[in-house]
Design a protein around this motif. Sequence first.
Motif, PDB file in Angstrom:
ATOM      1  N   ASP A  11      46.124  42.671  37.135  1.00 40.22           N
ATOM      2  CA  ASP A  11      45.112  42.022  37.973  1.00 40.22           C
ATOM      3  C   ASP A  11      43.993  41.459  37.098  1.00 40.22           C
ATOM      4  OD1 ASP A  11      46.239  42.784  40.479  1.00 40.22           O
ATOM      5  OD2 ASP A  11      45.370  44.794  40.226  1.00 40.22           O
ATOM      6  N   GLU A  12      43.110  40.689  37.760  1.00 39.38           N
ATOM      7  CA  GLU A  12      41.943  40.138  37.056  1.00 39.38           C
ATOM      8  C   GLU A  12      41.090  41.248  36.425  1.00 39.38           C
ATOM      9  OE1 GLU A  12      41.077  37.075  36.068  1.00 39.38           O
ATOM     10  OE2 GLU A  12      43.090  36.639  36.854  1.00 39.38           O
ATOM     11  N   ASP A  13      40.960  42.379  37.093  1.00 36.64           N
ATOM     12  CA  ASP A  13      40.098  43.431  36.515  1.00 36.64           C
ATOM     13  C   ASP A  13      40.727  44.058  35.264  1.00 36.64           C
ATOM     14  OD1 ASP A  13      42.010  44.711  38.051  1.00 36.64           O
ATOM     15  OD2 ASP A  13      40.691  46.386  38.538  1.00 36.64           O
ATOM     16  N   ASP A  14      42.053  44.028  35.147  1.00 33.59           N
ATOM     17  CA  ASP A  14      42.692  44.453  33.893  1.00 33.59           C
ATOM     18  C   ASP A  14      42.305  43.488  32.768  1.00 33.59           C
ATOM     19  OD1 ASP A  14      44.336  46.626  34.946  1.00 33.59           O
ATOM     20  OD2 ASP A  14      45.551  45.076  35.888  1.00 33.59           O
ATOM     21  N   GLU A  16      39.690  41.577  32.658  1.00 29.52           N
ATOM     22  CA  GLU A  16      38.273  41.773  32.325  1.00 29.52           C
ATOM     23  C   GLU A  16      38.060  42.997  31.434  1.00 29.52           C
ATOM     24  OE1 GLU A  16      36.037  41.767  36.021  1.00 29.52           O
ATOM     25  OE2 GLU A  16      36.858  39.758  36.410  1.00 29.52           O
ATOM     26  N   SER A 247      42.339  50.887  32.833  1.00 30.47           N
ATOM     27  CA  SER A 247      42.285  50.091  34.050  1.00 30.47           C
ATOM     28  C   SER A 247      43.578  50.244  34.865  1.00 30.47           C
ATOM     29  CB  SER A 247      42.033  48.629  33.634  1.00 30.47           C
ATOM     30  OG  SER A 247      42.161  47.780  34.714  1.00 30.47           O
TER      31      SER A 247
END
Length: 380
Positions: A11-14, A16, A247
């Motif tokens: 995902d995007e948070d990974d 980031e 994450s």
Amino acid sequence: MMIPYGRQWIDEDDIEAVARALRSDWLTTGPEVEAFERDLAEYTGARYAVVFSSGTAALHGAYFAAGIGPGDAILTSPVTFAATANAARFLGADVVFADVDRNTVNLDPASARERLDRRVKAIVPVDFAGHPADMDAFRQLASDTGSVLISDACHSLGATYRGRPVGMLADMTVFSFHPVKGITTGEGGAVVTDDRVFYRRLVQFRNHGIERDPEFMADYHGPWYHEMQLLGFNYRLTDIQCALGRSQLAKLPRFLDRRREIAARYTEAFERIEGVTVPAVMPDVQPAWHLYVLRLDPDLYDRRAVFEALRERGLGVQVHYIPVYWHPYYRSLGYARGLCPVAEDYYRRCISIPLYPALDESEVQYVIRSVRSVLEAHRK
Ligand SMILES: *Cc1c(COP(=O)(O)O)cnc(C)c1O
């Protein structure tokens, strides 16, 4: 487009988390490494976690920490990725293969007991497809023979056995963070343990055999001083990778739920087809569902024809595994066919169909439809 048998979920948070690590002062040997190790220890319930650059490196470290060397042997299952056995060969040790249980395809405790000899210093069950091996039986066997119990849990991060998490069931438990595994760091692995002596040896082995803690050094010349006490490797995992691992680990419960959901759908869809065997789940076990393996009765289906037809339909089916000792390298060491009849019979029947948490509803339906129609079309 091919639907693979397994793949990562990023995902995007990974992304980031990785970007934050890249912008930080530490790309390796920094705070993300310690934090990931703390998170892993907490998640698995073990006292210590040591991350490695791959699951293979982690196995190498675990066997080293157990004191495996020339003249020794490990005992393991032939239904595994070759690294389980190879890591013992790295240390000059031999590999004793015992047969698997017909239902779970995990190392069979009775066969293991029969094949044990004096050289075996470590018993290494593999949690095949994410289903924990019968660890109470192997704990007994290890204590009866004074051997170390090492769990190859590269498939089973997050699984439980009789209410206990994988990570608390063996003297050392080995994980992999390759993209098809439960969580990923690109490449990566870890060993968890409660044992302080194993822990120190794992940490040293990962970093050239270097000790930095004055408490464990023979000498002390000043603040710069460290000792290379044994021959180790550079098997470190970077902060960039550990940031990704942390994450990912936070999402593991969600990944596991989705894997279990898909596995339940497959079992419901395939369990009544004649000549098809769906994966068994033992009582009081929660598998991590790394793989979903169907077994085809050779009297009713030509496994190779089914495999090729599914590949043609865009399903990245696989076969896990060719018995390790069938590979030419092990043949050259003298292992012969017929050594583990249950594993060999299993190999003739097995086919892994796509299973990973990012499979969406329409893909799951496509897999079910394709498998059903290919089996129908290829029935002898
Ligand atoms: C993936 C795997 C390994 C090796 O892990 P890597 O991270 O690929 O080195 C070892 N044993 C088993 C059972 C595996 O599935």
